[in-house]
Design a protein around this motif. Structure first.
Motif, mmCIF file in Angstrom:
data_model
loop_
_atom_site.group_PDB
_atom_site.id
_atom_site.type_symbol
_atom_site.label_atom_id
_atom_site.label_comp_id
_atom_site.label_asym_id
_atom_site.label_seq_id
_atom_site.Cartn_x
_atom_site.Cartn_y
_atom_site.Cartn_z
ATOM 1 N N PHE A 105 0.811 -1.220 0.000
ATOM 2 C CA PHE A 105 0.000 0.000 0.000
ATOM 3 C C PHE A 105 0.846 1.273 0.000
ATOM 4 O O PHE A 105 0.442 2.284 -0.570
ATOM 5 C CB PHE A 105 -0.940 0.012 1.212
ATOM 6 N N ASP A 106 2.020 1.244 0.655
ATOM 7 C CA ASP A 106 2.787 2.473 0.881
ATOM 8 C C ASP A 106 3.943 2.676 -0.102
ATOM 9 O O ASP A 106 4.326 3.812 -0.383
ATOM 10 C CB ASP A 106 3.349 2.488 2.304
ATOM 11 N N SER A 107 4.501 1.578 -0.615
ATOM 12 C CA SER A 107 5.725 1.715 -1.410
ATOM 13 C C SER A 107 5.415 1.874 -2.899
ATOM 14 O O SER A 107 4.555 1.186 -3.443
ATOM 15 C CB SER A 107 6.630 0.494 -1.196
ATOM 16 N N ARG A 108 6.166 2.768 -3.533
ATOM 17 C CA ARG A 108 6.035 2.940 -4.978
ATOM 18 C C ARG A 108 6.779 1.856 -5.737
ATOM 19 O O ARG A 108 6.624 1.718 -6.949
ATOM 20 C CB ARG A 108 6.577 4.311 -5.386
ATOM 21 N N SER A 109 7.611 1.106 -5.038
ATOM 22 C CA SER A 109 8.377 0.048 -5.690
ATOM 23 C C SER A 109 7.507 -1.166 -6.013
ATOM 24 O O SER A 109 7.890 -2.005 -6.832
ATOM 25 C CB SER A 109 9.548 -0.389 -4.791
ATOM 26 N N TYR A 110 6.375 -1.258 -5.361
ATOM 27 C CA TYR A 110 5.521 -2.420 -5.599
ATOM 28 C C TYR A 110 4.876 -2.331 -6.979
ATOM 29 O O TYR A 110 4.294 -1.318 -7.357
ATOM 30 C CB TYR A 110 4.423 -2.503 -4.540
ATOM 31 N N ASN A 111 5.027 -3.392 -7.756
ATOM 32 C CA ASN A 111 4.503 -3.450 -9.118
ATOM 33 C C ASN A 111 3.559 -4.647 -9.222
ATOM 34 O O ASN A 111 3.998 -5.790 -9.239
ATOM 35 C CB ASN A 111 5.645 -3.587 -10.117
ATOM 36 N N PRO A 112 2.267 -4.394 -9.291
ATOM 37 C CA PRO A 112 1.307 -5.519 -9.336
ATOM 38 C C PRO A 112 1.438 -6.382 -10.587
ATOM 39 O O PRO A 112 0.948 -7.502 -10.622
ATOM 40 C CB PRO A 112 -0.057 -4.813 -9.290
ATOM 41 N N GLU A 113 2.099 -5.845 -11.628
ATOM 42 C CA GLU A 113 2.252 -6.635 -12.854
ATOM 43 C C GLU A 113 3.352 -7.674 -12.738
ATOM 44 O O GLU A 113 3.420 -8.607 -13.547
ATOM 45 C CB GLU A 113 2.531 -5.697 -14.030
ATOM 46 N N LEU A 114 4.229 -7.491 -11.735
ATOM 47 C CA LEU A 114 5.300 -8.467 -11.535
ATOM 48 C C LEU A 114 4.805 -9.611 -10.661
ATOM 49 O O LEU A 114 3.782 -9.495 -9.978
ATOM 50 C CB LEU A 114 6.505 -7.789 -10.878
ATOM 51 N N SER A 115 5.524 -10.711 -10.661
ATOM 52 C CA SER A 115 5.149 -11.864 -9.849
ATOM 53 C C SER A 115 5.344 -11.556 -8.370
ATOM 54 O O SER A 115 6.095 -10.631 -7.998
ATOM 55 C CB SER A 115 5.984 -13.088 -10.240
ATOM 56 N N LYS A 116 4.674 -12.337 -7.527
ATOM 57 C CA LYS A 116 4.763 -12.130 -6.085
ATOM 58 C C LYS A 116 6.192 -12.354 -5.586
ATOM 59 O O LYS A 116 6.668 -11.639 -4.695
ATOM 60 C CB LYS A 116 3.805 -13.088 -5.375
ATOM 61 N N GLU A 117 6.903 -13.327 -6.181
ATOM 62 C CA GLU A 117 8.274 -13.627 -5.744
ATOM 63 C C GLU A 117 9.195 -12.450 -5.991
ATOM 64 O O GLU A 117 10.017 -12.085 -5.132
ATOM 65 C CB GLU A 117 8.791 -14.876 -6.474
ATOM 66 N N ILE A 118 9.072 -11.812 -7.167
ATOM 67 C CA ILE A 118 9.940 -10.658 -7.484
ATOM 68 C C ILE A 118 9.624 -9.498 -6.562
ATOM 69 O O ILE A 118 10.519 -8.836 -6.017
ATOM 70 C CB ILE A 118 9.752 -10.253 -8.964
ATOM 71 N N ASN A 119 8.329 -9.227 -6.345
ATOM 72 C CA ASN A 119 7.934 -8.155 -5.428
ATOM 73 C C ASN A 119 8.427 -8.432 -4.015
ATOM 74 O O ASN A 119 8.792 -7.516 -3.276
ATOM 75 C CB ASN A 119 6.415 -7.995 -5.435
ATOM 76 N N TYR A 120 8.411 -9.716 -3.631
ATOM 77 C CA TYR A 120 8.825 -10.080 -2.275
ATOM 78 C C TYR A 120 10.327 -9.840 -2.081
ATOM 79 O O TYR A 120 10.759 -9.395 -1.019
ATOM 80 C CB TYR A 120 8.468 -11.534 -1.995
#
Length: 691
Positions: A105-120
């Motif tokens: 919710f807070d970080s701009r680095s989070y990309n919903p188009e990427l996989s959960k593993e990469i975001n993690y």
């Protein structure tokens, strides 16, 4: 005696006396409860036979055993805690999930188009400090809890305890061996999968599970737990328990006495409240009963914490102030409860509530307007009514918003369902059903569209069936007409060439037979056409159906005997009149009997039952078929259809169709059923109504 009972049982004086007794008993109950709390007495002690079987004995060591098992099983030592050994995977998983949700919710680095593993992976790099801080906080909290448990253990002089997992030791004594602890008058040991408890009476303690449930969590291979009670400690505890038992027994008797008195007095008041005698059907209400029921219940609920606060306020002088505080509360509470009971007896508990009254008036008003108005009026009503509802319920505005959103969503969903359904039906799917709940405009519209769809589907099905029947009719008629016609042509050719008079006569007989067969087929076909079109005139009259069938069976008796059938006629005694056309009805029955005579198993029984169903009379014909009935009942009712699919038997398959058509035009019902080789036909005719 009965007169006196009636005179005094419901008198106002009797009610007042019993009410005072109920107040005394209720006050006594509350007084006993307060005294038990003040004297820290346990009423359960009154029912216990021995100290070692008491809750008090288990309570003495429960906290100690719980702390010991937590230390030896979970915390162990500071090094174990600092290394993160006390943080389980589940606990840490929850912390990480919470931090990851915050990252989403807070970080701009989070990309919903990427996989959960990469975001993690990105999350763990960006939130490395937060993750470390969270882990350090959990370790710090566990370390704080560890030292708090150690501090609690330092307060124990007795019981004596020793626990060890082979590496960590927690004790308040120099004793380390099991045998040393067994020298004391009461002990508990846990070692090598064995739990030993002494004295033996302790094993019968119903509260012992409160200790053993903690010990059962420990590793039995490496862990030992020893707990022992000194004689001095036990003597003082047993003495205190015995004193408490005396007090508890006294309080328990008092409580039981007051409770029994209150139950009887309250039951009497419930029985007589609001009535002047046992036969009095009317319930008499007074001024207090006019107060809404939920308000009375709320007052009763509020009285409890107020009474508790007053008891706490005058705790030091409770002996003086307890009764003056309790009696008014008991009177008010009991009066309100009896008033609620009165409404229960009057079956007006729900109706006599403020919420119900308001909702009923609003719903009645809105319902009257809503039912009497058009869609436009209803729309205006919603537009005007909703802001008023919001204004009236501003304190629960989110609820009204939610209800409005739900209502709008439901209506839009219904509209979309109708729209999609119409598109689907337009594309030719006549089997599609529009499912819209409720009884509003959308519900009625969906129901009407479904009815139109059903009508279209029935029309299409009937048209398809009609086309199929026409095709089968042409095929079957062609076959049935061609057979005798071919024979006639053949024998005419033979007759032209034949010179032998005897054979000529034989050919003429065959020609006569086949021509009559062709004539009969033509007449049956013509009659079937007339019957199905409904062009046959019907002369309704009163007919005794029992006499009709009895006479008819007499007329065809020779045919029945020729095929060796046993007719069993069952009917009520006396005459049974129906409204029908006698000639057409007998024609239907005759066709049915002809069908039975042709296709029934020789030597079998035929059952004819006549029953009175009130407004109808049912005629049931049952027989066993000589041929295998590998055809459905609906198919058998079609023209030129026969149970003998090989068409080797006589008949043209029009009998049942003609019979059904003739019964239909007489306002009756004609049904057949097939169960294996059992053929069953049921004719329902309207019963004659005498003037």
């Amino acid at each position: 005696m009965d007169t006196k009972l009636k005179k005094y049982s419901h008198s106002i004086i009797t009610k007042i006396v019993i009410f005072i007794i109920a107040i005394i008993c209720l006050t006594g109950i509350m007084k006993v409860i307060v005294e038990v709390e003040i004297e820290n007495a346990q009423l359960s002690n009154a029912l216990e036979d021995h100290y070692f079987q008491s809750f008090t004995y288990v309570q003495e060591s429960e906290k100690l055993v719980r702390n010991l098992t937590s230390l030896i099983e979970e915390y162990k030592n500071e090094e174990h805690i600092l290394s993160g050994g006390t943080i389980s995977e589940d606990e840490w998983g929850r912390v990480e999930r919470n931090l990851f949700s915050k990252y989403q919710f807070d970080s701009r680095s989070y990309n919903p188009e990427l996989s959960k593993e990469i975001n993690y992976e990105t999350f763990k790099q960006e939130y490395a400090d937060e993750i470390t801080q969270a882990r350090d906080k959990m370790i710090k909290d566990d370390l704080k809890e560890y030292h708090l448990l150690l501090q609690n253990l330092e307060e124990y002089e007795v019981p004596l305890f020793y626990t060890s997992d082979g590496k960590n030791v927690f004790t308040n004594t120099t004793l380390t061996e099991k045998m040393q602890f067994e020298t004391y008058p009461s002990y508990m040991t846990f070692e090598d999968y064995k739990q030993e408890i002494y004295p033996k009476e302790t094993k019968e303690n119903e509260y012992l599970y409160r200790l053993t449930r903690h010990l059962d969590r420990l590793d039995p291979e490496n862990t030992v737990v020893y707990v022992a009670f000194t004689e001095e400690f036990l003597d003082s505890k047993i003495k205190a328990w015995q004193e408490n038992k005396v007090i508890a027994t006294e309080k328990l008797y008092k409580l039981a006495g007051f409770l029994i008195g209150f139950i009887f007095s309250f039951s009497y008041l419930i029985l007589v409240i609001g009535r002047t005698s046992f036969k009095d059907q009317e319930l008499h209400l007074n001024a207090i009963d006019k107060l809404y029921n939920e308000i009375k219940i709320i007052i009763c609920i509020i009285l409890i914490p107020i009474w508790l606060e007053l008891v706490k306020e005058f705790y030091r002088n409770i002996d003086i102030f307890l009764l003056p505080i309790t009696v008014p509360f008991a009177i008010v509470g009991l009066v309100l409860v009896l008033s609620v009971v009165k409404h229960f007896k009057n079956k007006s508990f729900i109706k006599h509530t403020l919420i119900f009254s308001l909702i009923y008036k609003i719903v009645t008003f809105v319902g009257d307007v809503y039912r009497s108005g058009s869609v436009g009026v209803k729309t205006v009503l919603i537009v005007i009514g909703y802001p008023i509802l919001v204004a009236l319920t501003f304190f629960m505005f989110p609820v009204t918003i939610g209800l409005a959103a739900w209502f709008a969503y439901k209506k839009i969903k219904s509209f979309n369902a109708i729209q999609e359904g119409v598109e689907t039906i337009k594309d030719g799917n006549l089997h599609y059903r529009i499912e819209v709940g409720g009884k509003g405009e959308f519900g009625r519209l969906a129901s009407n569209i479904n009815s139109i769809t059903d009508g279209l589907k029935n029309a299409v099905d009937n048209e398809l069936k009609s086309e199929r029947l026409k095709t089968e009719l042409i095929t079957n008629v062609s076959h049935d007409i061609r057979t005798p016609l071919t024979s006639i042509i053949t024998y005419v050719d033979l007759l032209k060439k034949e010179k032998d008079a005897s054979k000529v006569k034989e050919y003429i007989d065959v020609l006569d037979q086949k021509s009559k067969r062709l004539k009969l087929l033509t007449e049956d076909l013509f009659e079937a056409a007339k019957a199905s079109s409904g062009n046959i005139p019907v002369n309704f009259e009163r007919i005794d159906v029992v006499s009709l069938i009895t006479q008819g069976l007499g007329e065809v008796n020779d045919k029945i005997e020729a095929v060796d059938l046993d007719i069993k006629l069952n009917h009520p005694e006396g005459k049974m009149y129906i409204t029908a056309d006698g000639k057409l009805l007998w024609r239907s029955i005759e066709n049915l009997l002809s069908n039975i005579l042709k296709y029934a198993l020789r030597g079998s029984r035929v059952y004819i039952d006549i029953e009175d169903l009130g407004n109808e009379v049912i005629l049931t014909f049952k027989n066993i078929s000589a041929y295998e009935l590998n055809i459905s009942a609906d198919e058998l009712m079609e023209r030129f259809k026969r149970g003998d699919e090989s068409r080797s038997s006589e008949g043209n398959g029009l009998g049942l169709s003609i019979a059904k058509s003739l019964i239909d035009i007489q306002r009756g019902k004609f049904h057949i059923q097939i169960d294996g080789d059992l053929f069953k036909c049921m004719i329902y005719m309207p019963k004659h109504k005498s003037n």
